[in-house]
Design a protein around this motif. Sequence first.
Motif, PDB file in Angstrom:
ATOM      1  N   VAL A  23       0.864  -1.183   0.000  1.00  0.00           N
ATOM      2  CA  VAL A  23       0.000   0.000   0.000  1.00  0.00           C
ATOM      3  C   VAL A  23       0.900   1.233   0.000  1.00  0.00           C
ATOM      4  O   VAL A  23       1.768   1.385   0.866  1.00  0.00           O
ATOM      5  N   LEU A  24       0.709   2.094  -0.987  1.00  0.00           N
ATOM      6  CA  LEU A  24       1.549   3.284  -1.122  1.00  0.00           C
ATOM      7  C   LEU A  24       0.654   4.509  -1.226  1.00  0.00           C
ATOM      8  O   LEU A  24      -0.079   4.682  -2.204  1.00  0.00           O
ATOM      9  N   PHE A  25       0.695   5.365  -0.193  1.00  0.00           N
ATOM     10  CA  PHE A  25      -0.090   6.596  -0.187  1.00  0.00           C
ATOM     11  C   PHE A  25       0.684   7.726  -0.868  1.00  0.00           C
ATOM     12  O   PHE A  25       1.918   7.729  -0.899  1.00  0.00           O
ATOM     13  N   ARG A  26      -0.044   8.694  -1.373  1.00  0.00           N
ATOM     14  CA  ARG A  26       0.581   9.873  -1.983  1.00  0.00           C
ATOM     15  C   ARG A  26       0.667  10.982  -0.936  1.00  0.00           C
ATOM     16  O   ARG A  26      -0.300  11.249  -0.225  1.00  0.00           O
ATOM     17  N   PRO A  27       1.828  11.643  -0.830  1.00  0.00           N
ATOM     18  CA  PRO A  27       1.955  12.730   0.142  1.00  0.00           C
ATOM     19  C   PRO A  27       1.207  13.979  -0.320  1.00  0.00           C
ATOM     20  O   PRO A  27       0.745  14.059  -1.462  1.00  0.00           O
ATOM     21  N   GLU A  28       1.148  14.957   0.573  1.00  0.00           N
ATOM     22  CA  GLU A  28       0.409  16.196   0.285  1.00  0.00           C
ATOM     23  C   GLU A  28       1.271  17.391   0.675  1.00  0.00           C
ATOM     24  O   GLU A  28       1.839  17.431   1.766  1.00  0.00           O
ATOM     25  N   LEU A  29       1.372  18.365  -0.200  1.00  0.00           N
ATOM     26  CA  LEU A  29       2.139  19.574   0.078  1.00  0.00           C
ATOM     27  C   LEU A  29       1.315  20.530   0.932  1.00  0.00           C
ATOM     28  O   LEU A  29       0.171  20.833   0.611  1.00  0.00           O
ATOM     29  N   VAL A  30       1.925  21.014   2.020  1.00  0.00           N
ATOM     30  CA  VAL A  30       1.287  21.997   2.894  1.00  0.00           C
ATOM     31  C   VAL A  30       2.182  23.235   2.915  1.00  0.00           C
ATOM     32  O   VAL A  30       3.318  23.181   3.390  1.00  0.00           O
ATOM     33  N   VAL A  31       1.694  24.341   2.390  1.00  0.00           N
ATOM     34  CA  VAL A  31       2.499  25.564   2.256  1.00  0.00           C
ATOM     35  C   VAL A  31       2.187  26.528   3.389  1.00  0.00           C
ATOM     36  O   VAL A  31       1.019  26.852   3.649  1.00  0.00           O
ATOM     37  N   ARG A  32       3.249  26.956   4.072  1.00  0.00           N
ATOM     38  CA  ARG A  32       3.101  27.937   5.147  1.00  0.00           C
ATOM     39  C   ARG A  32       4.167  29.035   4.975  1.00  0.00           C
ATOM     40  O   ARG A  32       4.841  29.118   3.955  1.00  0.00           O
ATOM     41  N   ALA A  33       4.357  29.826   6.013  1.00  0.00           N
ATOM     42  CA  ALA A  33       5.172  31.045   5.893  1.00  0.00           C
ATOM     43  C   ALA A  33       6.670  30.793   5.752  1.00  0.00           C
ATOM     44  O   ALA A  33       7.415  31.714   5.403  1.00  0.00           O
ATOM     45  N   SER A  34       7.159  29.594   5.983  1.00  0.00           N
ATOM     46  CA  SER A  34       8.604  29.355   5.876  1.00  0.00           C
ATOM     47  C   SER A  34       9.088  29.294   4.428  1.00  0.00           C
ATOM     48  O   SER A  34      10.291  29.337   4.179  1.00  0.00           O
ATOM     49  N   THR A  35       8.160  29.201   3.486  1.00  0.00           N
ATOM     50  CA  THR A  35       8.551  29.251   2.077  1.00  0.00           C
ATOM     51  C   THR A  35       7.897  30.383   1.326  1.00  0.00           C
ATOM     52  O   THR A  35       8.445  30.878   0.326  1.00  0.00           O
ATOM     53  N   VAL A  36       6.733  30.807   1.750  1.00  0.00           N
ATOM     54  CA  VAL A  36       6.005  31.873   1.059  1.00  0.00           C
ATOM     55  C   VAL A  36       5.537  32.884   2.080  1.00  0.00           C
ATOM     56  O   VAL A  36       4.780  32.539   2.989  1.00  0.00           O
ATOM     57  N   SER A  37       5.958  34.119   1.967  1.00  0.00           N
ATOM     58  CA  SER A  37       5.538  35.159   2.897  1.00  0.00           C
ATOM     59  C   SER A  37       4.038  35.366   2.766  1.00  0.00           C
ATOM     60  O   SER A  37       3.518  35.561   1.654  1.00  0.00           O
ATOM     61  N   VAL A  38       3.338  35.287   3.929  1.00  0.00           N
ATOM     62  CA  VAL A  38       1.883  35.456   3.905  1.00  0.00           C
ATOM     63  C   VAL A  38       1.475  36.505   4.924  1.00  0.00           C
ATOM     64  O   VAL A  38       2.240  36.890   5.778  1.00  0.00           O
TER      65      VAL A  38
END
Length: 334
Positions: A319-334
């Motif tokens: 069983v192989l799940f696909r990961p999910e990208l979670v974007v927060r302030a450490s890469t994109v200034s918000v």
Amino acid sequence: MTASVRDVAEAAGVSVGTVSNVLNAPDKVSEATAQRVHAAIERLGFVRNDAARQLRAGRSRAIGMVVLDLRNPFFTDVARGAEDRAAERGLSVFLANSDERAEREQSALELFEQQRVSGVLVTPIAEDLPVLRRMRDRGTPVVLVDRESQQSHFPSVAVDDVEGGRMAAEHLLAIGRRKLGLVGGPTTLRQVTDRLDGAQQAVAAVADATLEFIGTAALTVDEGRAAGRRIAQRAPAQRPDAIFAANDLVALGLLQGFVMAGAVRVPDDIALIGYDDIDFAAAAVVPLSSVRQPARLIGSTAVDLLSAASDGGAAREQVLFRPELVVRASTVSV
């Protein structure tokens, strides 16, 4: 004196076999009889001798589980998912921490086999798995957790770490960063090499991008902090402009190292992304972008695979799940 099964049978006015059925196969006993037996158990203070039952049955109702590092909340969540699903099946989980050390891993596995656990869930350290093969060949089902099985020798449940590494690097490239660094180690861990492989694939697709591997001895906050200090001591032109940390603990350590050095701003000078999306990632002083793994689902699915293997079905299911990208302030200034 401790009450015996015979004492319970006499007090309830039933046979020893009926008491055994109440304890082990209640569907074979009428509700009224079961109530009489339970009342006698309560009155006499009877406690079943589970060790003796295990010897007769050949297996316990416990699962052995070995993880790489219980200090990492990701593995704590995986174990929690396994415990919850095991409880639904009337099983318990014996948890051991290998601490990324082969001798501790082997000792835990040997102890579990001596305890006649009904199966083993393990995140192995090395690629070569002779101990696990011997356990399986002697009748103890084994499922690999957070690790794919080479040549499908064992059932396994994991997340596609190559895809996760690619996803993290592609995000950093998409925000305009070109001098990427990957911080983590040791490279004996499959999770590290797979994430590095994915990042290398993403960087190779962009002509002016580079990737520097910055190794650590372990995937810990301390190792990340030390790496952060070393990177901060470089001249600005010699630093990466983005870092992919092999897990969130390393990323949090890097963030601490940068803050303590006072020379690097995140994400202005160096964008930073981790892996796992543990609870602390969102609560960091600069909320941490991360690649999320479904930790509890991994644990519960591993128990399902173990049960299937115990019943003789789907013995080598992957069983192989696909990961999910979670974007927060450490890469994109918000």
